[in-house]
Design a protein around this motif. Sequence first.
Motif, short mmCIF file in Angstrom:
data_model
loop_
_atom_site.label_atom_id
_atom_site.label_comp_id
_atom_site.label_asym_id
_atom_site.label_seq_id
_atom_site.Cartn_x
_atom_site.Cartn_y
_atom_site.Cartn_z
N ASN A 1 81.75 22.74 6.51
CA ASN A 1 82.73 23.57 7.20
C ASN A 1 84.14 23.35 6.65
N ALA A 2 84.47 22.12 6.32
CA ALA A 2 85.80 21.82 5.75
C ALA A 2 86.01 22.60 4.46
N GLY B 189 90.59 15.57 2.85
CA GLY B 189 90.53 14.56 3.91
C GLY B 189 89.11 14.32 4.37
N ALA B 190 88.34 15.40 4.49
CA ALA B 190 86.94 15.28 4.89
C ALA B 190 86.15 14.50 3.85
N GLU B 191 86.41 14.77 2.57
CA GLU B 191 85.73 14.04 1.49
C GLU B 191 86.12 12.56 1.50
N TYR C 298 82.88 8.69 12.38
CA TYR C 298 83.16 9.35 11.10
C TYR C 298 82.92 10.86 11.20
N SER C 299 81.86 11.26 11.88
CA SER C 299 81.56 12.68 12.02
C SER C 299 82.68 13.40 12.77
N ALA C 300 83.20 12.77 13.80
CA ALA C 300 84.31 13.35 14.57
C ALA C 300 85.54 13.51 13.69
N LEU C 301 85.82 12.51 12.87
CA LEU C 301 86.98 12.58 11.99
C LEU C 301 86.79 13.64 10.91
N ILE C 302 85.60 13.72 10.34
CA ILE C 302 85.31 14.78 9.36
C ILE C 302 85.51 16.15 10.01
#
Length: 142
Positions: free
Chosen positions: A129-130, A104-106, A89-93
């Motif tokens: 960061n997003a 998308g991050a949310e 999940y962290s990688a995708l965020i």
Amino acid sequence: TIAGTDCLMLLFKHFLTTGVTGANDVGDLVEGLSFMRVLLEQMRSAGVLADVVSYNALINAYARKGILKSELQFEQMRSAGFVPHLVSYSALINAYAQKGDSEGAERCFDMMRSAGLVMDAVSYSALINAHAQKGDPEGAER
């Protein structure tokens, strides 16, 4: 053979951790990602299944270069029967953050919470960061 499949897996993981993240230009990146896809297919043909670590490395490689194919890899990992964990999940965020896609991050954050996972400093940093990439300081503060 077992030795051959072990070699493929080691080569795949080595390339993920050194080849793609070390790409110097777009040409290197495209060539490297194409090579990884071919190698992943060869692994599958040889009966070597990627694991969560392999998928996470691929998601991270795409994310570091700001390529949203990370989402596709994330879904392929789930389709292959692997349960994403905090690193996934962290990688995708982070992939969404690289593109300034705070929505998308949310969404990914919400999926992570629905899965019963608790964010760590890396996940929060990527989410902040997003919002920062999008110019949304209020979102970053939430």
